[in-house]
Scaffold this motif. Structure first.
Motif, PDB file in Angstrom:
ATOM      1  N   ASN A  57       5.045  -3.614  13.042  1.00 55.88           N
ATOM      2  CA  ASN A  57       5.848  -4.270  13.782  1.00 55.88           C
ATOM      3  C   ASN A  57       5.252  -4.363  15.098  1.00 55.88           C
ATOM      4  O   ASN A  57       4.869  -3.656  15.655  1.00 55.88           O
ATOM      5  CB  ASN A  57       7.366  -3.921  13.718  1.00 55.88           C
ATOM      6  N   TYR A  59       5.923  -5.252  19.017  1.00 50.32           N
ATOM      7  CA  TYR A  59       7.276  -5.374  19.947  1.00 50.32           C
ATOM      8  C   TYR A  59       6.492  -5.854  21.050  1.00 50.32           C
ATOM      9  O   TYR A  59       5.584  -5.274  21.911  1.00 50.32           O
ATOM     10  CB  TYR A  59       7.760  -3.855  20.247  1.00 50.32           C
ATOM     11  N   THR A  95       5.895   1.404  10.113  1.00 52.55           N
ATOM     12  CA  THR A  95       7.356   1.459   9.614  1.00 52.55           C
ATOM     13  C   THR A  95       7.813   2.916   9.854  1.00 52.55           C
ATOM     14  O   THR A  95       8.992   3.000   9.942  1.00 52.55           O
ATOM     15  CB  THR A  95       7.511   0.486   8.628  1.00 52.55           C
TER      16      THR A  95
END
Length: 340
Positions: A57, A59, A95
């Motif tokens: 991910n 950010y 993750t």
């Protein structure tokens, strides 16, 4: 043989890298250029063979909420410095949260791998493989004599910081910790608190990491850190025996059991009190006063019960008092399940 799991909490390996041709983050004045670096890293990673974008991910610091940023900090995935660089920074995190790549922190790239227990070689192998893949898509700033060029001169060379998180209650209580700090320093390593440089040693938690990165190889760094770690584990175990047999042994046992009693029966609980009492419970488990098989579960509990993580778990904004009530209830139920 030493039971390292009762003393070593986790291992972190971090690599500092900068992209050739761009000013270091402290010299970045152009927000557009900072965003360009973020795009370069993220797009470069996505083009690599074997890189599963579903497992990572991204950010962007200027796009996430302050609460989300605090959660990442509490979980040791980003630094306070990256939060301060809100307009310029980003982080790529897998993750299972074992790998984190901070972009435009002190260096363009701060790549880190965190694993439970004493696993220096495992953490380094994981991070080195990712670093090698990243280097296929961009040229790192490198000098044949100095090695990898970094914003801070202490990271020149390999750019490698190998650190180990310890739980050292006996060395602290018995007044030996300062002697350990001095001895470790003479060996070219440093001791810091739980959240790195400038932080305090909350709940008897300390980090030990290498200071020297220039003129040594990665394997030499890992070997030296491992040797020091095992020696510190041995010293802590000796001091735990002293706690059990010394004149204050009954007081120590009483503190541990009282801490468990408070944590399983209180109506509200602040972060600071939780950290202190949970450390006593963990010490009681390590000394055999409290029956907890998995002492590492207490470390996870302490992180989970920090303010930002509690807010996320509650799925709504809580007042400070509501957080303390939530924390007390959660900790009580958790410990009643695992403590025999």
């Amino acid at each position: 043989m030493s039971d390292v799991s009762k003393t070593v909490v986790s291992t972190r390996v971090r690599l500092a890298r900068n992209i050739d041709g761009y000013p270091f983050p402290s010299r970045l004045r152009d927000e557009k250029q900072a965003k360009e670096i973020i795009r370069l890293v993220t797009s470069g990673l996505s083009r690599l063979d074997g890189f599963d974008s579903d497992q990572f991910n991204v950010y962007y610091m200027d796009a996430i909420s302050p609460e989300q940023a605090q959660i990442l900090k509490e979980n040791h995935l980003i630094s306070p410095n990256l939060i301060k660089r809100k307009r310029l920074g980003a982080a790529i995190i897998n993750t299972d949260e074992s790998v984190s790549i901070m972009i435009n922190e002190e260096d363009h790239l701060r790549e880190q791998c965190i694993v439970k227990g004493l696993e220096l070689e495992t953490a380094y192998t994981t991070m080195a493989a990712i670093d090698a893949r990243i280097s296929r898509t961009m040229k790192f700033a490198y000098d044949d004599r100095l090695g990898y060029l970094t914003a801070c001169p202490t990271n020149l060379g390999t750019g490698l910081r190998a650190s180990v998180m310890f739980f050292l209650p006996a060395l602290t209580i018995n007044g030996v910790m300062q002697k350990v700090v001095r001895s470790v320093s003479r060996l070219g390593l440093t001791v810091r608190g739980m959240y790195g440089e400038g932080s305090e040693a909350e709940g008897y938690m300390y980090q030990i990491s290498n200071e020297v990165t220039l003129g040594v190889t990665e394997q030499e760094i890992l070997s030296q850190v491992e040797q020091v770690v095992r020696k510190v584990v041995e010293l802590e175990e000796g001091e735990r025996e002293n706690l059990k047999r010394g004149p204050s042994s009954l007081d120590v046992k009483d503190d541990c059991l009282r801490s468990l009693g408070i944590l399983t029966n209180c109506a509200k609980l602040s972060t600071e009190e939780m950290i202190k009492l949970a450390a006593n419970v963990k010490l009681g488990a390590c000394l055999g006063y409290i029956g907890i098989d998995d002492v590492a579960a207490i470390d996870g509990l302490v992180v989970k019960m920090r303010p930002a993580n509690i807010t996320a778990a509650a799925e709504r904004q809580l007042t400070p008092v509501e957080r303390d009530v939530y924390r007390a209830q959660y900790v009580s139920k958790f410990l009643k399940k695992i403590a025999k």
